[in-house]
Design an enzyme around this catalytic site. Structure first.
Site, PDB file in Angstrom:
ATOM      1  N   LYS A  52       2.899   6.165   2.268  1.00 43.23           N
ATOM      2  CA  LYS A  52       3.219   4.821   1.792  1.00 43.23           C
ATOM      3  C   LYS A  52       4.670   4.414   2.047  1.00 43.23           C
ATOM      4  O   LYS A  52       5.011   3.244   1.920  1.00 43.23           O
ATOM      5  CB  LYS A  52       2.905   4.705   0.307  1.00 43.23           C
ATOM      6  CG  LYS A  52       1.423   4.803  -0.003  1.00 43.23           C
ATOM      7  CD  LYS A  52       0.657   3.643   0.592  1.00 43.23           C
ATOM      8  CE  LYS A  52      -0.763   3.598   0.055  1.00 43.23           C
ATOM      9  NZ  LYS A  52      -1.515   2.482   0.619  1.00 43.23           N
ATOM     10  N   SER A 273      -6.789  13.576  -0.870  1.00 47.47           N
ATOM     11  CA  SER A 273      -7.201  12.628   0.172  1.00 47.47           C
ATOM     12  C   SER A 273      -7.181  13.320   1.541  1.00 47.47           C
ATOM     13  O   SER A 273      -8.048  13.075   2.377  1.00 47.47           O
ATOM     14  CB  SER A 273      -6.311  11.386   0.167  1.00 47.47           C
ATOM     15  OG  SER A 273      -4.950  11.735   0.284  1.00 47.47           O
TER      16      SER A 273
END
Lengths: 325, 281
Positions: A52, A273
């Protein structure tokens, strides 16, 4: 700034690009298929700890360049954690304040990290009842702050802002192309805001239209932080189905078991993830027989110990007397 | 295309914008808590907290007539005012308030179709944090109209007689007993499942993607034709704590115009905890 000696005048000089890519590391013991090597792109090597960083940096710089962050006006953003940590860390280092609107199911560790990174927190329940087609409560509350208190807050809106896609189009995509010498045949990534898949997909397709872009998503009802099932994707305006060859739906329990295998067999301290993406990549490697796969590993394991214990109870230390939040 | 049975109970967001600040029109935002209201609300509205202001804080019940009168008086509402309710979560809590206003006999109460999310996502609609100036009133309410509310003895009787429509508006997993409550919810019951004979029609089947109610034709098809709600029978709607069922209660009573529709606000948290009450899974 010198990428050779890795001496920098400030943390922002470390932000990744073609000349300073995040590492690409081959998965060996878990993928014995010599005809289909799988390389993990370790996005947790970014300065604020996850993939991110890329979107956050592009969003923040765009707001700064357009003069949106002045006279005490800061950021408000709905976040499941990592965007908020990156945005808050960057914003505070540049003198801006940040309010993170956080769904209650976000892991405890991430909420604390958001505060450590300097965000104010507003925690909302997004799960009163599943409501198809409706926006998340956290997104709506962030929009409310931005609309009602525009003098105080601007909302970068990672779910709709094309800068999120541009970050990957200009950095992640070119990095992968250069690092693999153009050999990449399969890209494996997860779906959240969809900035990653859309940006990398655009770049790689331009370079080689035959590259397969494969999105890996957890089964419905999952609690893999940061990811979305296709039924939850309506909140993102950045999803471009024409760039995705396949969407694999993977039993979300694999997120946890594969993450553990990566930690224990590869020396890659990968988070849930990443575990889910590895499982998807292994399934495709077994099916397609030969290729060259790149997997985007969004985050490492350190923020997810409580999630891991929930799904793999034997990880709980014997002397743990209290419930881990 | 047919009309709703009582189209006058709905106003759209444009109507609200055009009528902001007009005398005799009172806007009330009703949320599960007032976090969203505090972050930003429609100019001139007052905010009600569903948890702390619309329910008795000691026993499990709606607020009393005296408490309702005080709430209205403190909010500056007069019995002759047109009250426009809107709120979060697709107007669930606003619908609950609508039911409460009807119970206490307020003549002209309406819902803003689509709730706060629709207003929020329209670029020409503003939100503010400015406190609303209130001139208190001396509100007098009617005694509660119990024909709008089902209590446990009636529900038990109805379930045994099997002559009513029972409409369970919870999610399919709550109806089947796979879960007792949605994840993370504190209000729960001892057992999962549903009241025998109840039809599963989740509240969201009445709503469009933008949060507005579906058209009269669509609602008629869903409830009366597809799901087999018999318009000639009396009807009781329930959910887990009575707020989602208020939404469906509005649909059945005011949009489809069924004659006798009650909201069972005790709902599954009450029924699913009663010793010996029959349950279907």
């Amino acid at each position: 700034m010198n990428h050779q000696t890795r001496v920098y005048e400030n943390v922002f000089e470390m932000m990744p690009d073609e000349d300073n890519p995040t590492p690409l590391v081959r998965v060996n013991r878990l993928n014995p298929n010599a005809d289909f090597p799988l390389y993990a792109k370790l996005e947790w090597m970014n300065p604020f700890g996850s993939v991110k960083d890329r979107a956050a940096w592009f969003l923040l710089r765009d707001l700064e360049e357009r003069g949106e962050l002045s006279d005490g006006r800061g950021l408000v953003e709905p976040t499941s954690g990592n965007t908020g940590i990156s945005l808050a860390g960057m914003a505070r280092a540049r003198g801006h304040h940040m309010l993170a609107i956080v769904p209650n199911k976000v892991p405890f560790e991430k909420k604390v990290l958001l505060k450590i990174a300097g965000a104010d927190l507003d925690i909302v329940s997004d799960e009163l009842c599943p409501a198809p087609g409706l926006g998340d409560g956290s997104i709506n509350l962030a929009k409310t702050y931005a609309k009602a208190q525009g003098h105080k807050y601007v909302m970068p809106n990672q779910y709709e802002n094309p800068k999120n896609v541009e970050a990957h189009l200009k950095t992640t995509g070119p990095e992968i192309w250069k690092q693999t010498g153009g050999r990449v045949t399969h890209l494996f990534t997860s779906l959240g805001t969809c900035g990653t898949v859309t940006g990398i997909g655009q770049y790689l397709r331009e370079k080689n239209p035959k590259i397969k872009i494969i999105a890996v998503q957890p089964t419905e009802g999952h609690d893999v932080p940061g990811l979305r099932n296709v039924s939850q994707l309506s909140v993102s305006r950045l999803f471009d189905p024409s760039l995705v060859d396949e969407i694999l739906e993977i039993d979300f329990n694999h997120a946890y078991t594969r993450a553990l295998e990566l930690c224990q067999n590869e020396g890659l301290m990968a988070g849930p993830s990443s575990g889910l993406i590895l499982e998807g990549a292994l399934q495709i490697a077994a099916r397609d027989k030969s290729g060259f796969g790149v997997m985007i590993f969004p985050d490492n394991i350190f923020k997810y110990t409580s999630n891991m214990i929930k799904h793999i109870p034997e990880l709980k230390p014997q002397d743990a007397k209290v419930e881990i939040p | 295309m047919t009309q709703y049975a009582h189209p006058e109970i709905l106003v759209d967001t444009d109507w609200v914008k055009q009528n902001l600040g007009k005398p005799g029109i009172k806007l009330v935002e009703v949320d599960v808590d007032t976090k969203a209201y505090d972050a930003g609300h429609i100019r001139g509205s007052v905010g009600f907290n569903w948890q702390s202001q619309l329910q008795d804080q000691v026993r499990r019940d709606i607020i009393s007539k005296q408490e309702f009168e005080k709430l209205m008086s403190d909010a500056g509402v007069s019995p002759s005012d047109t009250v426009i309710l809107y709120g979060d979560n697709n107007n669930w809590f606003a619908s609950y308030a609508f039911w409460l206003f009807k119970m206490y006999g307020h003549k002209d109460v309406r819902l803003m179709n689509g709730g706060r999310v629709k207003w929020l996502n329209e670029s020409d609609k503003e939100l503010t944090t400015e406190p609303t100036k209130i001139t208190p009133t001396q509100y007098r309410a009617s005694d509660p109209d119990l024909s709008l509310r089902a209590l446990l003895p009636e529900v038990l009787k109805v379930q045994a007689e099997k002559r009513h429509n029972l409409v369970d508006v919870r999610s399919p997993d709550e109806y089947s007993g796979k879960v007792i409550a949605p994840p993370g919810m504190t209000e729960t019951a001892q057992r999962g499942g549903h009241i025998p004979g109840a039809k599963s029609i989740p509240w969201s089947t009445a709503a469009n993607a933008d949060g507005t109610f579906k058209s009269a034709d669509e609602l008629r098809k869903i409830y009366l034709e597809d799901k087999g709600v018999d318009a000639k029978k009396d009807t009781i709607a329930y959910c887990r704590i009575g707020e989602r069922s208020s939404h469906t209660w509005v649909v059945l009573k005011y949009l489809l115009g069924l004659s006798n529709v009650k909201n069972y606000d005790g709902s599954w948290t009450e029924y699913g905890s009663i010793v010996g009450a029959p349950i279907e899974k």
